[in-house]
Scaffold this motif. Sequence first.
Motif, short mmCIF file in Angstrom:
data_model
loop_
_atom_site.label_atom_id
_atom_site.label_comp_id
_atom_site.label_asym_id
_atom_site.label_seq_id
_atom_site.Cartn_x
_atom_site.Cartn_y
_atom_site.Cartn_z
N MET A 72 -6.63 -24.60 -18.90
CA MET A 72 -5.73 -25.35 -18.26
C MET A 72 -5.70 -26.87 -18.77
SD MET A 72 -3.56 -23.66 -16.11
CE MET A 72 -2.80 -25.13 -15.34
N ILE A 73 -6.92 -27.33 -18.92
CA ILE A 73 -7.21 -28.69 -19.36
C ILE A 73 -6.51 -28.71 -20.61
CG2 ILE A 73 -9.00 -30.30 -20.03
CD1 ILE A 73 -10.63 -29.38 -17.67
N TYR A 74 -6.57 -27.87 -21.65
CA TYR A 74 -5.94 -27.86 -22.97
C TYR A 74 -4.39 -28.02 -22.86
CZ TYR A 74 -3.85 -25.99 -27.30
OH TYR A 74 -3.11 -25.65 -28.41
N HIS A 75 -3.67 -26.94 -22.00
CA HIS A 75 -2.49 -27.28 -21.77
C HIS A 75 -2.00 -28.48 -21.30
CE1 HIS A 75 -1.69 -23.01 -22.91
NE2 HIS A 75 -2.34 -22.68 -22.04
N ALA A 76 -2.70 -29.17 -20.11
CA ALA A 76 -2.28 -30.33 -19.59
C ALA A 76 -2.44 -31.45 -20.60
CB ALA A 76 -3.21 -30.54 -18.36
N SER A 77 -3.51 -31.27 -21.43
CA SER A 77 -3.61 -32.50 -22.18
C SER A 77 -2.60 -32.62 -23.20
CB SER A 77 -4.88 -32.81 -22.66
OG SER A 77 -5.27 -31.48 -23.47
N SER A 78 -2.05 -31.34 -23.77
CA SER A 78 -1.04 -31.34 -24.54
C SER A 78 0.44 -31.75 -23.88
CB SER A 78 -0.65 -29.99 -25.27
OG SER A 78 -1.88 -29.45 -25.58
N VAL A 79 0.51 -31.52 -22.70
CA VAL A 79 1.87 -32.34 -22.08
C VAL A 79 1.79 -33.52 -21.78
CG1 VAL A 79 2.84 -31.91 -19.91
CG2 VAL A 79 2.08 -29.91 -20.89
N VAL A 80 0.31 -33.98 -21.39
CA VAL A 80 0.34 -35.58 -21.20
C VAL A 80 0.58 -36.22 -22.24
CG1 VAL A 80 -1.30 -37.16 -20.43
CG2 VAL A 80 -1.20 -35.12 -19.29
N ARG A 81 0.18 -35.92 -23.64
CA ARG A 81 0.52 -36.54 -24.58
C ARG A 81 1.94 -36.60 -24.91
NH1 ARG A 81 -4.29 -34.26 -26.33
NH2 ARG A 81 -3.40 -32.25 -27.12
N ALA A 82 2.93 -35.88 -24.43
CA ALA A 82 4.27 -35.88 -24.91
C ALA A 82 5.23 -36.71 -23.88
CB ALA A 82 4.66 -34.53 -24.70
N ILE A 83 4.48 -37.22 -22.52
CA ILE A 83 5.69 -37.66 -21.46
C ILE A 83 5.58 -39.05 -21.29
CG2 ILE A 83 5.54 -35.49 -20.25
CD1 ILE A 83 3.71 -38.22 -18.78
N ASP A 84 6.73 -39.64 -21.11
CA ASP A 84 6.92 -41.20 -21.09
C ASP A 84 7.20 -41.25 -19.58
OD1 ASP A 84 6.53 -42.05 -23.72
OD2 ASP A 84 8.46 -41.22 -23.98
N ARG A 85 7.91 -40.28 -18.72
CA ARG A 85 8.36 -40.70 -17.52
C ARG A 85 7.82 -39.53 -16.34
NH1 ARG A 85 12.67 -38.63 -14.82
NH2 ARG A 85 13.71 -39.83 -13.29
N ALA A 86 7.82 -38.33 -16.56
CA ALA A 86 7.56 -37.62 -15.45
C ALA A 86 6.22 -37.73 -14.93
CB ALA A 86 7.87 -36.21 -15.91
N LEU A 87 6.15 -37.17 -13.92
CA LEU A 87 4.81 -36.85 -13.09
C LEU A 87 4.33 -35.80 -13.56
CD1 LEU A 87 3.04 -38.49 -10.72
CD2 LEU A 87 3.94 -36.32 -9.50
N VAL A 88 3.08 -35.69 -13.88
CA VAL A 88 2.41 -34.45 -14.46
C VAL A 88 1.34 -33.94 -13.22
CG1 VAL A 88 1.12 -33.29 -16.30
CG2 VAL A 88 2.55 -34.80 -16.85
N VAL A 89 1.90 -32.59 -12.91
CA VAL A 89 0.93 -32.02 -11.70
C VAL A 89 0.36 -30.76 -12.57
CG1 VAL A 89 0.93 -30.79 -9.79
CG2 VAL A 89 2.52 -32.78 -9.86
N VAL A 90 -0.98 -30.81 -12.27
CA VAL A 90 -1.87 -29.62 -13.12
C VAL A 90 -2.40 -28.61 -12.01
CG1 VAL A 90 -3.72 -28.85 -14.52
CG2 VAL A 90 -2.37 -31.21 -14.74
N ASP A 91 -2.10 -27.26 -12.10
CA ASP A 91 -2.58 -26.32 -11.16
C ASP A 91 -4.21 -26.19 -11.25
OD1 ASP A 91 -0.76 -25.13 -9.55
OD2 ASP A 91 -0.02 -23.54 -11.33
N LEU A 92 -4.76 -26.11 -10.33
CA LEU A 92 -6.26 -25.84 -10.18
C LEU A 92 -6.19 -24.29 -10.48
CD1 LEU A 92 -8.55 -27.96 -7.78
CD2 LEU A 92 -8.19 -28.24 -10.16
N PRO A 93 -6.87 -23.70 -11.30
CA PRO A 93 -6.69 -22.15 -11.56
C PRO A 93 -7.63 -21.43 -10.57
CG PRO A 93 -8.05 -23.11 -13.27
CD PRO A 93 -7.55 -24.18 -12.45
#
Length: 272
Positions: A72-93
Amino acid sequence: MSIAKKEYKRITVKTLVDMKAKGEKISMLTAYDYTMAKIVDGAGVDVILVGDSASNVMAGHETTLPITLDQMIYHASSVVRAIDRALVVVDLPFGTYQSDPKEALRSAIRIMKESGGHAVKLEGGKEIKDSIKRILNAGIPVMGHLGLTPQSIYKFGTYTVRAKEEEEAQRLKDDAIMLEKGGCFAIVLEKIPAALAKEVADSVSIPIIGIGAGDGVDGQVLVLHDMLGMTHEFNPRFLRRYMNLFEDMTTAIGQYVKDVKSEDFPNSTEQY
Ligand code: KIV
């Protein structure tokens, strides 16, 4: 330096609560990688959920249970690097917050520190109340998730609509109030009757984001690969497909195979 980037107004948990107060609907989609997240964010989606549905969509598992905190941390960090505006919410698995509040906090801290996500989402109601409290006390925003909670699929037995009976509906309403009072900034309601979802949305001041929960809630979430039609075996009534990428991609890739075999690709302008 990009001036355009500076013009973007970041979405925060407060923005979402304000949107509900103003009656402005909230758009949320999943994303699990940099390239897709860049498109989703650029298209103006308010919240990107790095869902544990990555377990199904990205890894091909039957359920969301196998995905790990590291994944999940791998996926989330890839997403965070892409965003300028959205709020990023990450599931606890699954398995990283149910056993005790201290472990829940450790898992949430790892997500926040190692991925740069802005908030975490946990499935469940009063049974995880203490874990939610611990996480919130550390200053980490929490989104709740009630109704069909896929991490409990083996308890439910099926993915059918939840809370159709009064007893379960009442429990869900109580849990929603508990989550609001406990400090959650929003709640996902998955696959429950539309009338019940509206009743919940009207009874709390935090945003209710629905998936298969009708039109009386404060926002909607879908799994990106489902709404783009990349997946095609999954056809619940609530899913609107905006594209049929499964067909389009199959055609494009088939054409590439033909072009390579027939020596049409590369042509003289496509080489050095
Ligand atoms: O993991 C996920 O994608 C989710 C959504 C279905 C809300 O939790």
